[in-house]
Design a protein around this motif. Sequence first.
Motif, PDB file in Angstrom:
ATOM      1  N   HIS A   1       8.238   5.718 -10.240  1.00  0.00           N
ATOM      2  CA  HIS A   1       7.428   5.868  -9.031  1.00  0.00           C
ATOM      3  C   HIS A   1       6.359   4.782  -9.033  1.00  0.00           C
ATOM      4  N   ILE A   2       6.188   4.145  -7.881  1.00  0.00           N
ATOM      5  CA  ILE A   2       5.207   3.070  -7.787  1.00  0.00           C
ATOM      6  C   ILE A   2       4.226   3.390  -6.659  1.00  0.00           C
ATOM      7  N   ASN A   3       2.952   3.465  -7.001  1.00  0.00           N
ATOM      8  CA  ASN A   3       1.899   3.730  -6.021  1.00  0.00           C
ATOM      9  C   ASN A   3       1.284   2.429  -5.522  1.00  0.00           C
ATOM     10  N   SER A   4       0.743   2.494  -4.320  1.00  0.00           N
ATOM     11  CA  SER A   4      -0.048   1.377  -3.765  1.00  0.00           C
ATOM     12  C   SER A   4       0.639   0.033  -3.993  1.00  0.00           C
ATOM     13  N   LEU A   5       1.824  -0.115  -3.473  1.00  0.00           N
ATOM     14  CA  LEU A   5       2.624  -1.309  -3.710  1.00  0.00           C
ATOM     15  C   LEU A   5       1.905  -2.591  -3.324  1.00  0.00           C
ATOM     16  N   GLU A   6       2.094  -3.611  -4.143  1.00  0.00           N
ATOM     17  CA  GLU A   6       1.491  -4.934  -3.915  1.00  0.00           C
ATOM     18  C   GLU A   6       2.608  -5.965  -3.750  1.00  0.00           C
ATOM     19  N   LEU A   7       2.233  -7.093  -3.181  1.00  0.00           N
ATOM     20  CA  LEU A   7       3.221  -8.158  -2.950  1.00  0.00           C
ATOM     21  C   LEU A   7       3.914  -8.562  -4.251  1.00  0.00           C
ATOM     22  N   GLY A   8       3.145  -8.601  -5.328  1.00  0.00           N
ATOM     23  CA  GLY A   8       3.676  -9.027  -6.624  1.00  0.00           C
ATOM     24  C   GLY A   8       4.654  -8.046  -7.249  1.00  0.00           C
ATOM     25  N   ASP A   9       4.793  -6.887  -6.642  1.00  0.00           N
ATOM     26  CA  ASP A   9       5.757  -5.911  -7.152  1.00  0.00           C
ATOM     27  C   ASP A   9       7.168  -6.227  -6.679  1.00  0.00           C
ATOM     28  N   SER A  10       7.291  -7.143  -5.749  1.00  0.00           N
ATOM     29  CA  SER A  10       8.614  -7.534  -5.257  1.00  0.00           C
ATOM     30  C   SER A  10       9.432  -8.104  -6.406  1.00  0.00           C
ATOM     31  N   ALA A  11      10.580  -7.514  -6.636  1.00  0.00           N
ATOM     32  CA  ALA A  11      11.422  -7.911  -7.772  1.00  0.00           C
ATOM     33  C   ALA A  11      12.681  -7.048  -7.739  1.00  0.00           C
ATOM     34  N   VAL A  12      13.565  -7.318  -8.689  1.00  0.00           N
ATOM     35  CA  VAL A  12      14.699  -6.425  -8.896  1.00  0.00           C
ATOM     36  C   VAL A  12      14.389  -5.578 -10.129  1.00  0.00           C
ATOM     37  N   TYR A  13      14.506  -4.285  -9.985  1.00  0.00           N
ATOM     38  CA  TYR A  13      14.226  -3.363 -11.075  1.00  0.00           C
ATOM     39  C   TYR A  13      15.543  -2.821 -11.619  1.00  0.00           C
ATOM     40  N   PHE A  14      15.724  -2.994 -12.930  1.00  0.00           N
ATOM     41  CA  PHE A  14      16.958  -2.541 -13.565  1.00  0.00           C
ATOM     42  C   PHE A  14      16.669  -1.366 -14.480  1.00  0.00           C
ATOM     43  N   CYS A  15      17.496  -0.366 -14.353  1.00  0.00           N
ATOM     44  CA  CYS A  15      17.496   0.742 -15.280  1.00  0.00           C
ATOM     45  C   CYS A  15      18.572   0.471 -16.324  1.00  0.00           C
TER      46      CYS A  15
ATOM     47  N   GLY B   1       0.783  -1.225   0.000  1.00  0.00           N
ATOM     48  CA  GLY B   1       0.000   0.000   0.000  1.00  0.00           C
ATOM     49  C   GLY B   1       0.818   1.279   0.000  1.00  0.00           C
ATOM     50  N   ASN B   2       2.105   1.161   0.310  1.00  0.00           N
ATOM     51  CA  ASN B   2       2.953   2.354   0.307  1.00  0.00           C
ATOM     52  C   ASN B   2       3.296   2.781  -1.114  1.00  0.00           C
ATOM     53  N   ASP B   3       3.826   4.015  -1.203  1.00  0.00           N
ATOM     54  CA  ASP B   3       4.320   4.545  -2.473  1.00  0.00           C
ATOM     55  C   ASP B   3       5.838   4.697  -2.368  1.00  0.00           C
ATOM     56  N   LYS B   4       6.556   4.292  -3.414  1.00  0.00           N
ATOM     57  CA  LYS B   4       8.015   4.413  -3.390  1.00  0.00           C
ATOM     58  C   LYS B   4       8.541   4.817  -4.761  1.00  0.00           C
ATOM     59  N   SER B   5       9.754   5.351  -4.754  1.00  0.00           N
ATOM     60  CA  SER B   5      10.408   5.752  -6.003  1.00  0.00           C
ATOM     61  C   SER B   5      11.801   5.178  -6.109  1.00  0.00           C
ATOM     62  N   ILE B   6      12.198   4.888  -7.333  1.00  0.00           N
ATOM     63  CA  ILE B   6      13.558   4.469  -7.642  1.00  0.00           C
ATOM     64  C   ILE B   6      14.103   5.463  -8.661  1.00  0.00           C
TER      65      ILE B   6
END
Lengths: 116, 111
Positions: free
Chosen positions: A77-91, A16-21
């Motif tokens: 930016h990712i809003n309303s984080l869900e369990l399935g968003d868990s991953a490694v994000y590569f730029c 449910g949190n919002d985060k940015s990378i």
Amino acid sequence: DTAVSQTPKYLVTQMGNDKSIKCEQNLGHDTMYWYKQDSKKFLKIMFSYNNKELIINETVPNRFSPKSPDKAHLNLHINSLELGDSAVYFCASSHLGNSLGANVLTFGAGSRLTVL
Amino acid sequence: LAKTTQPISMDSYEGQEVNITCSHNNIATNDYITWYQQFPSQGPRFIIQGYKTKVTNEVASLFIPADRKSSTLSLPRVSLSDTAVYYCLVGDSAGGFKTIFGAGTRLFVKA
């Protein structure tokens, strides 16, 4: 001097949190990307930007909003984080232009997101 | 976009030569073949790219037969530090906005 740098490297947060990378490249490239690598290690393209303009949005949920303030930066930016968003994000970044050959990407070290 | 097929995994021993073959039967005239290497906890890293015949650099060699329907990445005298996932990609600069990675080949080098 890191070519493609991402911050943070690790991110642990609640559902449910919002985060940015954030991502920055100092290679002078004109195209930047976000990829997601899940637990099964598949690398999936999410977005690509060319000269600050969105080119590819690979059916990513609206909760994900990339922003490119200039050619050297592409933030996610990712809003309303869900369990399935868990991953490694590569730029990544590349220079497309009119060069011969196929596109060659330079990747950052990745940002590991864990949603609890 | 041409699809690629690679072995899921390979094992080798230190000091051996390792050859990883990639099939790309639908490769287009303008397509190049590109290989990336990904170590655990790192992003993929470009190794080599070629169009036809043979390409060699300080890291690897890439062999491409005349029909270009396959390619072979050759790693000479591997060491433990070559344990990684190796990705074969096929495409041209026009398709660069959507560079797609397959499952890759997981190479495990043993002592």
